[in-house]
Design a protein around this motif. Structure first.
Motif, mmCIF file in Angstrom:
data_model
loop_
_atom_site.group_PDB
_atom_site.id
_atom_site.type_symbol
_atom_site.label_atom_id
_atom_site.label_comp_id
_atom_site.label_asym_id
_atom_site.label_seq_id
_atom_site.Cartn_x
_atom_site.Cartn_y
_atom_site.Cartn_z
ATOM 1 N N CYS A 152 35.991 61.875 -28.858
ATOM 2 C CA CYS A 152 36.493 60.815 -29.723
ATOM 3 C C CYS A 152 35.460 60.447 -30.785
ATOM 4 C CB CYS A 152 36.851 59.591 -28.899
ATOM 5 S SG CYS A 152 37.375 58.228 -29.943
ATOM 6 N N GLY A 167 36.262 57.998 -32.966
ATOM 7 C CA GLY A 167 36.660 56.667 -33.421
ATOM 8 C C GLY A 167 35.425 55.774 -33.502
ATOM 9 N N THR A 168 35.559 54.645 -34.167
ATOM 10 C CA THR A 168 34.386 53.798 -34.437
ATOM 11 C C THR A 168 33.633 53.396 -33.166
ATOM 12 O OG1 THR A 168 35.628 52.912 -36.275
ATOM 13 C CG2 THR A 168 33.629 51.736 -35.676
ATOM 14 N N ALA A 169 34.359 52.878 -32.169
ATOM 15 C CA ALA A 169 33.689 52.397 -30.953
ATOM 16 C C ALA A 169 32.897 53.519 -30.294
ATOM 17 C CB ALA A 169 34.716 51.834 -29.982
ATOM 18 N N CYS A 170 33.495 54.696 -30.217
ATOM 19 C CA CYS A 170 32.811 55.827 -29.573
ATOM 20 C C CYS A 170 31.659 56.323 -30.428
ATOM 21 C CB CYS A 170 33.805 56.951 -29.301
ATOM 22 S SG CYS A 170 34.935 56.548 -27.961
ATOM 23 N N CYS A 221 40.598 57.910 -32.270
ATOM 24 C CA CYS A 221 40.542 56.974 -31.146
ATOM 25 C C CYS A 221 41.600 57.330 -30.096
ATOM 26 C CB CYS A 221 40.780 55.552 -31.655
ATOM 27 S SG CYS A 221 40.869 54.346 -30.324
ATOM 28 N N LEU A 222 41.150 57.427 -28.846
ATOM 29 C CA LEU A 222 42.054 57.792 -27.757
ATOM 30 C C LEU A 222 42.656 56.558 -27.094
ATOM 31 C CD1 LEU A 222 39.958 60.649 -26.108
ATOM 32 C CD2 LEU A 222 41.915 60.905 -27.620
ATOM 33 N N GLY A 223 42.288 55.378 -27.596
ATOM 34 C CA GLY A 223 42.882 54.148 -27.080
ATOM 35 C C GLY A 223 42.213 53.604 -25.846
ATOM 36 N N CYS A 224 41.029 54.115 -25.509
ATOM 37 C CA CYS A 224 40.309 53.533 -24.373
ATOM 38 C C CYS A 224 38.879 53.235 -24.797
ATOM 39 C CB CYS A 224 40.363 54.425 -23.139
ATOM 40 S SG CYS A 224 40.521 56.165 -23.463
ATOM 41 N N CYS A 225 38.772 52.451 -25.868
ATOM 42 C CA CYS A 225 37.474 52.152 -26.482
ATOM 43 C C CYS A 225 36.518 51.450 -25.528
ATOM 44 C CB CYS A 225 37.669 51.295 -27.724
ATOM 45 S SG CYS A 225 38.965 51.886 -28.807
ATOM 46 N N VAL A 269 34.003 58.334 -25.289
ATOM 47 C CA VAL A 269 35.039 58.966 -24.480
ATOM 48 C C VAL A 269 35.218 60.438 -24.853
ATOM 49 C CG1 VAL A 269 37.532 58.962 -24.160
ATOM 50 C CG2 VAL A 269 36.293 56.822 -24.063
#
Ligand code: FES
Length: 160
Positions: free
Chosen positions: A85, A87-90, A126-130, A135
Motif C-alpha cells: 500500500c 496510501g498516505t498512512a502507509c 489505500c487498502l482501507g485498513c490504515c 500494510v
C-alpha cells in the motif's frame, strides 16, 4: 492438446465471442481489453492482435492503451500477487522501505514477476485498513504493521 498462442481453445472461443459481440459498438476497445484480460489474466500479443483485427482498430492503439493503464498487464502475473500500500498512512509509516525490501529480496522491480512465476510485486492504493499501516497484501491476505525485517518470513509462507 496443443495450445495456440491464443491460449486454450476455450479461451480463444471466449475471446472471439467477446469481440464478435462488441464489433461496431462505439467505445468497445476498453471493454474488450478488460474482458480479454479476465479470460487470460494478461494481454498476450496474439490477443491484442486479434482484438485489433476484429474491432478494426490499429494494433498500436491497443498496445498504447495496454501500456498506459496499470489495470492491464502485458506479461503473466505471478502465482502470488503482493501489493504494497502506497496510501498516505502507509507511506508515512514506511511502506516505501517495505517495497524496497521486497524488491531486494525477490530481485525484481515493482510491477515485475519473479522468473519462477511465484511472485509479482505491485504498489497499490489505500487498502482501507490504515490503522494497520504499513500494510501489505499477498493475494487475499492482509499483513499489518509490516517492517522490512518481516519480509523474508512473510515470503517463506508462500515458498513451499
Ligand atoms: S493508506 Fe494503506 S491501508 Fe490506507
Amino acid at each position: 492438446m496443443s495450445c495456440t498462442n491464443l491460449g486454450t481453445p476455450e479461451q480463444e472461443e471466449q475471446l472471439r465471442a467477446v469481440t464478435a459481440s462488441l464489433k461496431g459498438t462505439p467505445g468497445a476497445i476498453m471493454p474488450a481489453m478488460q474482458k480479454a484480460q479476465g479470460i487470460y489474466g494478461y494481454l498476450p500479443f496474439a490477443v491484442q492482435k486479434l482484438i485489433a483485427d476484429d474491432l478494426g482498430v490499429p494494433l498500436e492503439e491497443i498496445y498504447g492503451i495496454a501500456t498506459f493503464y496499470s489495470q492491464f498487464a502485458l506479461v503473466p502475473k505471478g502465482k502470488n500477487r503482493i501489493g504494497v500500500c502506497m496510501g498516505t498512512a502507509c507511506y508515512v509509516k514506511g511502506s516505501a522501505q517495505v517495497l524496497e525490501a521486497l524488491e531486494t529480496n525477490l530481485k525484481i522491480k515493482t510491477g515485475e514477476t519473479t522468473p519462477d512465476g511465484l511472485f509479482t510485486i505491485d504498489a497499490t492504493r489505500c487498502l482501507g485498513c490504515c490503522g494497520l499501516a504499513p500494510v501489505l497484501s499477498v493475494n487475499e491476505h492482509v499483513y499489518g504493521k509490516v517492517t522490512a525485517e518481516k519480509i523474508p518470513e512473510i515470503l517463506n509462507n508462500y515458498r513451499n
